[in-house]
Design an enzyme around this catalytic site. Structure first.
Site, PDB file in Angstrom:
ATOM      1  N   ASP A 145      -2.336  28.628  22.526  1.00 40.89           N
ATOM      2  CA  ASP A 145      -0.886  28.601  22.371  1.00 40.89           C
ATOM      3  C   ASP A 145      -0.536  27.528  21.349  1.00 40.89           C
ATOM      4  O   ASP A 145      -1.163  26.461  21.311  1.00 40.89           O
ATOM      5  CB  ASP A 145      -0.203  28.290  23.713  1.00 40.89           C
ATOM      6  CG  ASP A 145      -0.344  29.435  24.712  1.00 40.89           C
ATOM      7  OD1 ASP A 145      -0.441  30.589  24.275  1.00 40.89           O
ATOM      8  OD2 ASP A 145      -0.369  29.152  25.932  1.00 40.89           O
ATOM      9  N   ASP A 174       2.306  36.519  23.103  1.00 42.48           N
ATOM     10  CA  ASP A 174       3.363  36.350  24.106  1.00 42.48           C
ATOM     11  C   ASP A 174       4.690  36.897  23.595  1.00 42.48           C
ATOM     12  O   ASP A 174       5.449  37.529  24.342  1.00 42.48           O
ATOM     13  CB  ASP A 174       3.508  34.871  24.478  1.00 42.48           C
ATOM     14  CG  ASP A 174       2.264  34.308  25.130  1.00 42.48           C
ATOM     15  OD1 ASP A 174       1.515  35.095  25.743  1.00 42.48           O
ATOM     16  OD2 ASP A 174       2.033  33.089  25.018  1.00 42.48           O
TER      17      ASP A 174
END
Length: 212
Positions: free
Chosen positions: A114, A128
């Site tokens: 991330d 995402d």
């Protein structure tokens, strides 16, 4: 459409993750759009919001299940918007599933990369974003009543149609099984004498006597 959208999402996700891993230091975030959007490298063993960090295997199985269900559902597609939604969902699921399988420590327990950070929001990635966008599209399609086959659900599907003659089913006469009566023959019609004619013939002698 599904394959194209999924391929684009998967490519962008993996290329961006490879770049940030090679160029960012987890301890030194970089401002991308002022302080609104920053690049902050993290390795997430859990799900969104850092949930289920100790259940990486479960998350891997869930991601694999999403991929299989999406592929099976795509066979019944008849809508481009549904195809785009499922393509985004498939690409996002494959992006994070690839991290689970191939990134450290690997074997279905890999940590997801991330790197996009918003104020007061968990750090996320391109995969995402695709999954969330797919969820929004699917919710809008469901709210609009558009099915996967592209057909809009009828609001009056459960209602009974009114009879064309304006009468209800109980008032309408059901057809009789008895055959129709045969019309009278010529002989029967000739043997019958109209009532009015009989009256005129019976009254005619009186009229003649009256004149005499």
């Amino acid at each position: 459409m599904v394959v194209v959208a999924a391929a684009i999402v998967l490519t962008l996700d993996q290329v961006s993750k490879s770049w940030v891993v090679a160029n960012l230091d987890p301890t030194q975030p970089r401002d991308l759009v002022g302080s609104v959007l920053r690049l902050h490298l993290t390795f997430n063993p859990g799900a969104a919001f850092n949930l289920a960090t100790g259940a990486t295997w479960v998350l891997t199985l869930i991601a694999a299940g999403v991929v299989v269900v999406t592929i099976v559902t795509a066979r019944r597609l008849g809508s481009r918007v549904w195809a785009l939604a499922l393509g985004l969902l498939l690409g996002g699921a494959l992006g994070n599933l690839s991290d689970r399988i191939f990134r450290y420590p690997g074997g279905g327990r890999g940590h997801v990369v991330d790197f996009l950070e918003l104020p007061r929001w968990p750090i996320f990635n391109v995969a995402d974003m695709a999954v969330v966008s797919a969820a929004v599209l699917i919710a809008l399609l469901a709210f609009s009543g558009i099915g996967i086959d592209g057909k809009r659900a009828s609001s009056g599907a459960g209602r009974h149609e009114a009879p064309r003659d304006g009468r209800s089913g109980e008032e309408r006469e059901e057809p009789s099984d008895e055959p129709p009566a045969d019309p009278p023959s010529d002989e029967q019609r000739s043997g019958e004498q109209p009532a009015d004619g009989a009256r005129e013939d019976s009254a005619s002698p009186d009229r003649k006597d009256g004149h005499d």
